[in-house]
Scaffold this active site. Structure first.
Site, PDB file in Angstrom:
ATOM      1  N   LYS A 298     -11.323 -27.323 -40.786  1.00 11.29           N
ATOM      2  CA  LYS A 298     -12.033 -26.809 -41.957  1.00 11.29           C
ATOM      3  C   LYS A 298     -12.677 -27.966 -42.699  1.00 11.29           C
ATOM      4  CE  LYS A 298     -10.848 -24.488 -46.354  1.00 11.29           C
ATOM      5  NZ  LYS A 298      -9.749 -23.824 -47.105  1.00 11.29           N
TER       6      LYS A 298
ATOM      7  N   LYS B 245     -13.921 -23.488 -39.886  1.00  2.10           N
ATOM      8  CA  LYS B 245     -14.101 -22.864 -41.198  1.00  2.10           C
ATOM      9  C   LYS B 245     -14.882 -23.780 -42.128  1.00  2.10           C
ATOM     10  CE  LYS B 245     -11.499 -21.034 -45.187  1.00  2.10           C
ATOM     11  NZ  LYS B 245     -10.166 -20.685 -45.726  1.00  2.10           N
TER      12      LYS B 245
ATOM     13  N   ASP C 252      -3.591 -23.260 -45.013  1.00  2.00           N
ATOM     14  CA  ASP C 252      -4.686 -24.231 -45.074  1.00  2.00           C
ATOM     15  C   ASP C 252      -4.126 -25.534 -45.641  1.00  2.00           C
ATOM     16  OD1 ASP C 252      -5.966 -21.821 -44.512  1.00  2.00           O
ATOM     17  OD2 ASP C 252      -7.750 -22.346 -45.660  1.00  2.00           O
TER      18      ASP C 252
END
Length: 329
Positions: free
Chosen positions: A229, A265, A166
């Site tokens: 995300k 996400k 991430d």
């Protein structure tokens, strides 16, 4: 109650579709992207108000939500013991007797997300489970460390066993409309991840406008992000429904243009089971059934799992239990 939930392909690497290879930077496409904020907010407000599932159907959706959770601990006081307890919870997210009664004794979460320093601990604790470890990287959460150090951090996390990375983008590139710099940076990070899947964190609460969110989403997908995300969870504003709607429509546009599916996400602030149901309804309506699988949709959360477990116990017994009966570890 018996429910139907395929748990054979829960985890990355993706097995149902190709990874996003990215494409060349198309500035004409980026310039054409706009966001009608008032219309987006009106549409987002209808999701939770109009969509409701009850009883057995709600239980089935909540079980699905568990399989979509990136169970996360990103605190300055994280210890090996805390991470091991979290990994044990990832392996057994709901009490065994409850899962047996619900017909899903093998249910697991989507991934465990930790800082780089805890990757090796998490990998060891999850050995044999099939649950991937995700590492937050690239100077998380601000993303302001020197670029070469951010690239080294990615490499070290991958070598330690992280299967998902991430990363955080440089918000200044979005705020100054320096799309080439954002694309080049994201492209380099994608390359540094190698076989590990990359989730690009936009930190949407710091991007100013939904138009910036839409354009940043598109740039990251052009550069090869496997997921986009919302947040690090450290901003003052994290995942919201208007931001989610903006980002998933960028995903839909990207698939329409390229044929490539990119995951999504939402992270930060999603703590209640009813919130998870709302996000899942939005994903199903906007993108369809494939985006209710862990290879294309994840929740970045920790306390969410505890509330889902309480709701499932209420479904089975008719009674709510105290939160401490469903602790993370």
């Amino acid at each position: 109650m018996q429910t139907t939930l395929d748990i054979s392909t829960h985890h990355l690497p993706q097995v149902t579709h190709a990874r996003n290879p990215g494409m060349g930077l198309d500035l004409d496409w980026v310039a054409s992207v706009h966001a009608n904020t008032s219309a987006i907010e009106r549409r987002a407000a209808t999701i939770g108000a109009r969509r409701s599932v009850k009883k057995d159907f709600q239980a089935a959706w909540l079980l699905k939500a568990i399989s979509l959770i990136d169970l996360t601990t990103l605190s300055g006081d994280d210890t090996a013991g805390r991470v091991k307890r979290l990994c044990a919870k990832a392996r057994q997210p709901v009490r065994a007797d409850m899962l047996q009664a619900l017909g899903l004794p093998g249910l697991k979460v989507g991934a465990v997300c930790v800082y780089h320093d805890m990757v090796a601990t998490a990998v060891e604790a999850l050995e044999g489970s099939g649950i991937p470890v995700a590492a937050v990287s690239t100077g998380f959460p601000a993303g302001l460390s020197p670029l070469h150090l951010r690239m080294q951090e990615i490499g070290e996390s991958v070598r330690a066993g992280a299967r998902e990375i991430d990363i955080v983008i440089s918000r200044r590139h979005v705020l100054t409309q320096n799309w080439q710099a954002l694309y080049d940076e994201m492209r380099e990070m994608r390359a540094a991840c190698g076989d590990a899947h990359v989730k690009a964190i936009l930190a949407t609460g710091e991007l100013g406008t939904l138009r910036n969110v839409a354009r940043a989403s598109l740039i990251c997908m052009m550069a090869g992000a496997d997921f986009i995300k919302t947040s690090t969870g450290k901003e003052s504003v994290n995942a919201t429904l208007p931001v989610t709607l903006t980002m998933v429509r960028a995903i839909r546009d990207y698939e329409d243009r390229t044929g490539i599916k990119v995951g999504y996400k939402p992270a930060g602030g999603i703590a209640k089971a009813k919130d998870a149901l709302t996000y899942m309804a939005l994903m199903k309506e906007e993108l369809g059934q494939p985006w209710l699988q862990p290879d294309l949709f994840r929740f970045g959360a920790s306390s969410l799992l505890g509330d889902i477990e309480r709701q499932l116990e209420h479904h089975l017994t008719g009674h709510y239990s105290a939160s401490n009966r469903h602790a993370m570890g």
